[in-house]
Design a protein around this motif. Structure first.
Motif, PDB file in Angstrom:
ATOM      1  N   ASP A  79     -14.265  20.984  39.636  1.00 30.31           N
ATOM      2  CA  ASP A  79     -14.645  22.158  40.031  1.00 30.31           C
ATOM      3  C   ASP A  79     -14.162  23.205  39.415  1.00 30.31           C
ATOM      4  N   GLN A  80     -12.350  23.054  39.279  1.00 26.61           N
ATOM      5  CA  GLN A  80     -12.011  24.034  38.167  1.00 26.61           C
ATOM      6  C   GLN A  80     -11.082  23.782  37.013  1.00 26.61           C
ATOM      7  N   GLY A  81     -11.840  21.871  36.137  1.00 27.37           N
ATOM      8  CA  GLY A  81     -12.122  22.481  35.275  1.00 27.37           C
ATOM      9  C   GLY A  81     -10.863  21.142  35.057  1.00 27.37           C
ATOM     10  N   PHE A  82     -10.675  20.555  35.817  1.00 27.99           N
ATOM     11  CA  PHE A  82      -8.901  19.532  35.135  1.00 27.99           C
ATOM     12  C   PHE A  82     -10.285  18.708  34.489  1.00 27.99           C
ATOM     13  N   THR A  83      -9.108  17.693  33.274  1.00 28.19           N
ATOM     14  CA  THR A  83      -9.258  16.654  32.788  1.00 28.19           C
ATOM     15  C   THR A  83      -7.965  15.419  32.904  1.00 28.19           C
ATOM     16  N   SER A  84      -8.058  15.671  33.929  1.00 30.48           N
ATOM     17  CA  SER A  84      -6.873  14.256  34.089  1.00 30.48           C
ATOM     18  C   SER A  84      -6.996  13.687  35.273  1.00 30.48           C
ATOM     19  N   VAL A  85      -7.239  13.322  36.222  1.00 32.13           N
ATOM     20  CA  VAL A  85      -6.701  13.043  37.496  1.00 32.13           C
ATOM     21  C   VAL A  85      -5.990  11.842  38.197  1.00 32.13           C
ATOM     22  N   GLU A  86      -5.357  11.735  39.283  1.00 35.32           N
ATOM     23  CA  GLU A  86      -4.286  10.379  39.414  1.00 35.32           C
ATOM     24  C   GLU A  86      -5.022  10.173  40.669  1.00 35.32           C
ATOM     25  N   ALA A  87      -5.237   8.736  40.695  1.00 30.63           N
ATOM     26  CA  ALA A  87      -5.229   8.036  41.675  1.00 30.63           C
ATOM     27  C   ALA A  87      -4.469   6.677  42.110  1.00 30.63           C
ATOM     28  N   ASP A  88      -4.239   6.573  42.957  1.00 30.30           N
ATOM     29  CA  ASP A  88      -2.981   5.316  43.349  1.00 30.30           C
ATOM     30  C   ASP A  88      -3.963   4.116  43.902  1.00 30.30           C
ATOM     31  N   ILE A  89      -4.141   2.662  43.508  1.00 29.65           N
ATOM     32  CA  ILE A  89      -4.445   1.786  44.818  1.00 29.65           C
ATOM     33  C   ILE A  89      -3.668   1.028  44.907  1.00 29.65           C
ATOM     34  N   HIS A  90      -4.845  -0.196  46.345  1.00 24.95           N
ATOM     35  CA  HIS A  90      -4.100  -0.787  46.712  1.00 24.95           C
ATOM     36  C   HIS A  90      -4.512  -1.970  46.696  1.00 24.95           C
ATOM     37  N   LEU A  91      -5.027  -3.175  46.066  1.00 28.67           N
ATOM     38  CA  LEU A  91      -5.558  -4.210  46.741  1.00 28.67           C
ATOM     39  C   LEU A  91      -5.306  -5.218  48.436  1.00 28.67           C
ATOM     40  N   VAL A  92      -6.670  -4.598  49.076  1.00 35.63           N
ATOM     41  CA  VAL A  92      -6.232  -5.312  50.329  1.00 35.63           C
ATOM     42  C   VAL A  92      -7.554  -5.784  50.760  1.00 35.63           C
ATOM     43  N   LEU A 119      -4.694  23.476  42.778  1.00 36.12           N
ATOM     44  CA  LEU A 119      -5.422  22.965  41.997  1.00 36.12           C
ATOM     45  C   LEU A 119      -5.691  24.318  41.234  1.00 36.12           C
ATOM     46  N   PRO A 120      -6.412  25.482  41.959  1.00 36.23           N
ATOM     47  CA  PRO A 120      -6.516  27.007  41.945  1.00 36.23           C
ATOM     48  C   PRO A 120      -4.761  27.159  41.241  1.00 36.23           C
ATOM     49  N   GLY A 121      -4.500  27.003  41.312  1.00 33.96           N
ATOM     50  CA  GLY A 121      -2.857  27.806  40.837  1.00 33.96           C
ATOM     51  C   GLY A 121      -2.458  27.251  39.356  1.00 33.96           C
ATOM     52  N   LEU A 122      -3.237  26.134  38.945  1.00 31.82           N
ATOM     53  CA  LEU A 122      -3.287  25.904  37.627  1.00 31.82           C
ATOM     54  C   LEU A 122      -3.930  26.226  36.643  1.00 31.82           C
ATOM     55  N   ALA A 123      -4.940  25.802  37.363  1.00 33.94           N
ATOM     56  CA  ALA A 123      -6.536  26.468  36.842  1.00 33.94           C
ATOM     57  C   ALA A 123      -6.265  27.490  36.488  1.00 33.94           C
ATOM     58  N   ASN A 124      -6.087  28.587  37.074  1.00 33.10           N
ATOM     59  CA  ASN A 124      -5.848  30.092  36.706  1.00 33.10           C
ATOM     60  C   ASN A 124      -4.601  30.443  36.503  1.00 33.10           C
ATOM     61  N   PHE A 125      -3.498  29.509  36.338  1.00 32.01           N
ATOM     62  CA  PHE A 125      -2.314  30.357  35.218  1.00 32.01           C
ATOM     63  C   PHE A 125      -2.871  29.320  33.508  1.00 32.01           C
ATOM     64  N   LEU A 126      -3.680  28.510  33.023  1.00 31.01           N
ATOM     65  CA  LEU A 126      -4.179  28.518  32.076  1.00 31.01           C
ATOM     66  C   LEU A 126      -4.902  29.479  31.529  1.00 31.01           C
ATOM     67  N   ARG A 127      -6.152  29.348  32.593  1.00 26.93           N
ATOM     68  CA  ARG A 127      -6.818  30.678  32.168  1.00 26.93           C
ATOM     69  C   ARG A 127      -6.638  31.732  31.981  1.00 26.93           C
TER      70      ARG A 127
END
Length: 296
Positions: free
Chosen positions: A55-68, A286-294
């Protein structure tokens, strides 16, 4: 084991999936202009993982994964895992629906706004899924490969095959517990390696960008400046040299552990990162960085 037959199936799935008739992207999705520098750190901790970042236009996201018990569960710590919060449900399935709604064009229908890293008239539409592996690297990566090669999702991901990279809507990059020797030995794969800036024993700046398109490191481990007062000239020169060397090798740069509290110090640091050409600005706001970049 991922066999050539599975690779062929993945390629055929890519062709078939992008030709499917799907619902069009919503008006809101069409109106969001992607931000090529915006990276959502620990994205899964937001109320709506992935979607809040999109929704904020981010082009990279980070997900931590555990094998359970055979499942890839998303959480920072093992104690916080829940059986309903899988990599598939939080990321793979929403990305699949999003790309199909855009008729295979990408995660975003719009092109990214102009960025000095790209020649005039060109822009990057690449979306990065940074997967931070927790626990045993080899077994977790083996389980991840099965998901990436599933024909339901394989069409999404950039492919390395016999020395060549085919870019697709999403590039999966492995961070955290990275099975370096496994990835180095693969002739075809749907995942790439997150290198390190300061570790000379790791794959870092100058390594093959077809394996290591991204190099990351801790800001506080390399620099003392946190945005207060003037940026020391020596540290600014060091930052620019890191970025210049990485870009010359065809690699992108990201720093974690950058100051992230709203205020002038954070803005000052972000301005220096942008001026140096750092590719991914790391944030939980997320909104803070989006506003800064825009605003720029």
């Amino acid at each position: 084991m991922i066999t050539p037959r599975r690779v062929l199936a993945a390629l055929l799935a890519a062709v078939a999936a992008t030709s499917l008739a799907t619902a069009p992207a919503s008006a809101h999705e069409r109106g969001v202009r992607p931000l090529p520098r915006a990276h959502s750190h620990n994205d899964y901790e937001h109320p709506r993982p992935l979607h809040d970042a999109l929704d904020q236009g981010f082009t990279s996201v980070e997900a931590d994964i555990h094998l359970v018990d055979g499942q890839l569960l998303v959480a920072h710590d093992l104690a916080d895992t829940r059986p309903d919060r899988t990599l598939e449900s939080l990321y793979l399935e929403p990305l699949r629906k999003r790309v199909l709604a855009n008729h295979g064009v990408g995660v975003y229908r719009q092109r990214t706004s102009f960025d000095a890293r790209f020649p005039a008239g060109k822009a990057s539409t690449e979306f990065q899924l940074l997967i931070d592996v927790k626990g045993d690297a080899n077994s977790t990566y083996a389980a991840l490969e099965k998901r990436l090669y599933d024909p339901r999702y394989s069409f999404l991901f950039s492919l390395y095959a016999f020395g060549h990279v085919q870019k697709r809507a999403v590039t999966a990059v492995i961070s955290g517990g990275r099975p370096k020797d496994v990835l180095l030995g693969q002739k075809f794969r749907l995942a790439f390696y997150d290198g390190r800036v300061k570790d000379q024993n790791d794959l870092g700046i100058g390594s093959d960008h077809r394996l290591t398109p991204l190099v990351s490191d801790s800001w506080s481990g390399l620099f003392t400046w946190t945005g207060e007062g003037p940026f020391p000239a020596g540290e600014r020169a060091k930052l620019h040299e890191i970025v210049k060397s990485a870009h010359a090798a065809g690699q992108r740069v990201r720093f974690w552990a950058t100051p992230d509290a709203d205020g002038p110090a954070r803005d000052a640091l972000w301005k220096e990162l942008v001026a140096a050409g750092v590719d991914h600005l790391n944030t939980d706001d997320l909104p803070g960085l989006a506003n800064f970049l825009r605003a720029r």
